[in-house]
Scaffold this motif. Sequence first.
Motif, PDB file in Angstrom:
ATOM      1  N   VAL A 442       0.632  -1.128   0.222  1.00  0.00           N
ATOM      2  CA  VAL A 442       0.001  -0.243   0.016  1.00  0.00           C
ATOM      3  C   VAL A 442       1.125   1.107   0.163  1.00  0.00           C
ATOM      4  N   LYS A 447      -2.831   0.143  -4.746  1.00  0.00           N
ATOM      5  CA  LYS A 447      -3.683   0.630  -3.701  1.00  0.00           C
ATOM      6  C   LYS A 447      -4.952  -0.636  -3.601  1.00  0.00           C
ATOM      7  N   ILE A 450      -4.929  -2.443   0.020  1.00  0.00           N
ATOM      8  CA  ILE A 450      -5.899  -2.160   1.367  1.00  0.00           C
ATOM      9  C   ILE A 450      -7.124  -2.952   1.475  1.00  0.00           C
ATOM     10  N   ASN A 471     -11.523   1.719   6.610  1.00  0.00           N
ATOM     11  CA  ASN A 471     -10.108   1.790   5.057  1.00  0.00           C
ATOM     12  C   ASN A 471      -9.871   3.429   5.440  1.00  0.00           C
ATOM     13  N   LEU A 474      -6.695   2.859   7.611  1.00  0.00           N
ATOM     14  CA  LEU A 474      -5.913   2.688   7.190  1.00  0.00           C
ATOM     15  C   LEU A 474      -5.015   3.501   6.298  1.00  0.00           C
ATOM     16  N   SER A 475      -5.641   4.044   5.488  1.00  0.00           N
ATOM     17  CA  SER A 475      -4.850   5.089   4.397  1.00  0.00           C
ATOM     18  C   SER A 475      -3.630   6.497   5.154  1.00  0.00           C
TER      19      SER A 475
END
Length: 481
Positions: A442, A447, A450, A471, A474-475
């Motif tokens: 990631v 992408k 993820i 989400n 995490l990002s």
Amino acid sequence: MDKYEIVIGLEIHAELSTESKLFCNCAYTFGSSANDCTCPICLGLPGTLPVINQRALDYAIRTGLAMNCEITSYSKFDRKNYFYPDLPKNYQISQYDLPLCQNGKVEFELNGETKTVALRRIHLEEDAGKSIHAEVTGDPTRSFMDFNRAGVPLMEIVSEPEIHSPEEAIAYCRAVKEILEYIEVSDCNMEEGSLRCEPNISLRPQGSQELGTRTEIKNKNSFQELIDAMEYEVKRQARILDSGGKVVQETLLFDAETGKTVAMRSKEEADDYRYFPEPDLVHVQIDDEWVKEIQPSLPELPAIRRRRFTEDYNLTSEQVEFLTSTRQIADFFDEGTKLSGNPSICANWIMGDISRLLNNAEIEIQDSKLLPTHLSELIQLIEDNTISGKIAKSVIDEAFQSGKLPKQIVDEEGLSQISDTSELEAIVQKVIEDNPGPAQDVRDGTKKAIGFLVGQVMRATQGKANPQAVNQILSKVLSEE
Ligand code: ADP
Ligand code: ZN
Ligand code: MG
């Protein structure tokens, strides 16, 4: 076959689900021990007198209204004389020239087209008993009589001969059955004989206005048998006419084993029955008041409901078909939609998980503990992010089994979604540490990776994490590192 036009008219007999029989107080339950549901009146013993069951008249009037008939203001019963062992009085009390309802119509869909079949009449008569022969008893030397069914109210719905294919005849029968079920006058159980559809069939040269000679087919107890019988009979008549022969007007019996019709008796004419007004009964006078009293007991009929579901709820024809397949499913959907304000989500739940649960349990929606309130509460819990769609599936399973309301299940089992950021952050950190490879992917810009990490967080929380929140966290964590 191209040379001929098929002409079919139907006589449909429906046993009414009144508590007692047509002319006595006996209750009738299918499957009771032989002759348990009888009394001197329905056994036709000398000296007994019949009394009309008012509820049976109400049901026939309700049916007449549902099928757009004129209700006959002055009606009566007549004796139809014939000798059959299962008819204890040697006559049947029926209606001859003044049936309760006349000139109706039934509308239905066939291959996307709206069809109308006109009705000649709807009348009431008493059902006959049953002879039990050697096939059942194994004793070829004698037959037995079971009079339980004798005197059960039977409503006969007679169509005009204006149906032009077996397929159309079945669609018509299904529409009649659906109306009778919707207005709750008969359970329409074909296997138990509460609904019996008898087609009269003739052929005529294409373009001819005159009716050909007809035959009548008796004793159909499933739509499949009915269609097989009609198809066989149409071909049989075509072969006779092709070879220059004449069709004999008679009553035929369809044998499902051989797939053929066999002659049962030559057709009786009205004269053979020596009809005369039943002297033991009063005439029936139906005033406007009576009809007005019955009118409100009519529910919204299936065809009208279908139109409303299509127009107001913007559902596909497939959804409408499913959701109106029984009155109870349609009621459930209507109520769920009223409570939740969301027809399309209700439709999805009913056609998906709810019907899966009903199928597995082999029950109908009305016999389930699950109510429209369960559904609307569940939808609410998803909408306000208390639970995920995935958890919702397990909640509805539980609600279906126990009848508990979804909120209670979620509280008791701690199923609320974890949207608390700090709690989720800790789990996210742990998942990143345990999965260095995908985490690096990631960071390197892959992408897709993820998704795997989100999956791991969901797993760690038994599906209770809010996937969107996971989400985002995490990002954020991976890009800030
Ligand atoms: P019954 O069978 O008791 O003599 P009717 O003569 O009223 O009663 O007819 C019963 C049914 O037969 C009705 O549904 C009618 O539409 C249908 N029918 C009558 N004549 C024909 C025909 N020539 N072809 C097909 N159906 C017919
Ligand atoms: Zn009785
Ligand atoms: Mg007939």
